[in-house]
Scaffold this active site. Sequence first.
Site, PDB file in Angstrom:
ATOM      1  N   CYS A  26       0.889  -1.108  -0.085  1.00 16.39           N
ATOM      2  CA  CYS A  26      -0.033   0.016   0.081  1.00 16.39           C
ATOM      3  C   CYS A  26       0.870   1.247  -0.059  1.00 16.39           C
ATOM      4  O   CYS A  26       0.697   2.191  -0.773  1.00 16.39           O
ATOM      5  CB  CYS A  26      -1.002   0.062   1.290  1.00 16.39           C
ATOM      6  SG  CYS A  26      -2.075  -1.375   1.207  1.00 16.39           S
ATOM      7  N   PHE A  39      20.570  -1.805   7.267  1.00 17.10           N
ATOM      8  CA  PHE A  39      19.346  -2.059   8.289  1.00 17.10           C
ATOM      9  C   PHE A  39      18.975  -3.551   8.157  1.00 17.10           C
ATOM     10  O   PHE A  39      18.705  -4.028   7.222  1.00 17.10           O
ATOM     11  CB  PHE A  39      18.469  -0.924   8.426  1.00 17.10           C
ATOM     12  CG  PHE A  39      17.599  -0.927   6.975  1.00 17.10           C
ATOM     13  CD1 PHE A  39      16.436  -1.503   7.084  1.00 17.10           C
ATOM     14  CD2 PHE A  39      18.236  -0.341   5.895  1.00 17.10           C
ATOM     15  CE1 PHE A  39      15.660  -1.338   6.143  1.00 17.10           C
ATOM     16  CE2 PHE A  39      17.370  -0.298   4.844  1.00 17.10           C
ATOM     17  CZ  PHE A  39      15.962  -0.940   4.761  1.00 17.10           C
ATOM     18  N   GLU A  52       5.869   8.338   5.039  1.00 17.79           N
ATOM     19  CA  GLU A  52       5.843   7.191   4.180  1.00 17.79           C
ATOM     20  C   GLU A  52       7.174   6.874   3.693  1.00 17.79           C
ATOM     21  O   GLU A  52       7.347   6.678   2.461  1.00 17.79           O
ATOM     22  CB  GLU A  52       4.908   7.820   3.101  1.00 17.79           C
ATOM     23  CG  GLU A  52       3.367   7.768   3.279  1.00 17.79           C
ATOM     24  CD  GLU A  52       2.375   7.781   2.199  1.00 17.79           C
ATOM     25  OE1 GLU A  52       2.635   7.135   1.508  1.00 17.79           O
ATOM     26  OE2 GLU A  52       1.390   8.440   2.456  1.00 17.79           O
TER      27      GLU A  52
END
Length: 397
Positions: free
Chosen positions: A251, A396, A376
């Site tokens: 999304c 990461f 976002e």
Amino acid sequence: MPAPEPRPYLVSIDHLLEEDERLIWSSAHDFCQTKVLPVIEAHYEAGTFPKQLIGEFAEMGFLGCSLEGYGCAGLGPVAYGAIMLELERVDSGIRSFCSVQTALAMYPIWAYGSEEQKQRWLPKMATAEAIGCFGLTEPNSGSDPGSMRTHAKQQGPGGDFVLNGQKMWITNSPIADLAVVWAKTLEHGSETPVIRGFIVERGMKGFSTPETHGKLSLRASITGELVLDEVVVPKDNMLPGVRGLKGPLSCLTQARYGIGWGGVGAAMDVYERARRYTMERVQFGKPIAGFQLTQQKLVEMHDEIAKGLLLAHHFGRLKQAGKLDPVQVSMLKRENVQLARNCARTARTMLGGNGIMGEFHIMRHLCNLETVYTYEGTHEIHTLAIGRALTGLAAFS
């Protein structure tokens, strides 16, 4: 030799567009300039969202416009991008409203919902009879959504779910009729929780959406929390088509694509305002646009906008062909929001003291873009995502 006729842009993608894309872009531009621009500064100063425009967004076909069926317009990626560009040309908060409704609330139902869920919600959301929001970010879980604490537990075999947790920085939440909430879910008979999406409806006991106050950015966007205190959600409200982080991340990819176009719109607006101002402002006997340093700033803004627009169009065509991948969307969001932020900063300096005044619209864009730069997916996280794609090494976890 006479001076050449000034041209605001040396690069255009008009010849690369289909006729329907040109018409959609033009109508979106006209709507935003005539309906949104005249009211946006007052709403920004007041810290209010122009709710009176929601129905008009729906009438224009902006809500769910990138989706097919269920009353949605079914536009291609480039036409959708052009709408996002024009919305953000007037204000990032306005683009945020339409982006959240389309890419973060309607898209997961369209992509992962049951047919009953689609039929119930999508037509209403396309006409603005129902407003949605997206619950992923938490007080202690931003760039690492896998660490979310919001959880759901099923009440026996085939039973409903009980949700507990808190989501923060949720666009539209105080006015939303439904929230697509992502939670670590323990289904009956399982010992391992998995992230699932739930449609949580306004009015469910224990569900509240307090508004966030004190923002100095995105002030014309309405922001709040999602508080879930022993909320019983029917099992039929769980999205059946996806499990794990793939759901919410897909999304976000849809939303980030629109932001990549929106950044160009914000950059265009501040550049055009700075260009007009410097051509009219006279100091030392001539327009300040005639000085070398001013022209350098205009050229650098212009060229970055041209590159950002070409990148957005190129990735739009890749998306249309089904070949655009998430890391390319990270690149689009990262580059075009950064260029917009830089353009707004530069344009502010070119207007001097007037640059901080609301009537000139520059400072509003600059403040808004500070948020877009980090929401976002922060600029830094997108940088590391691209770095991982280039090297195969994750910086990461």
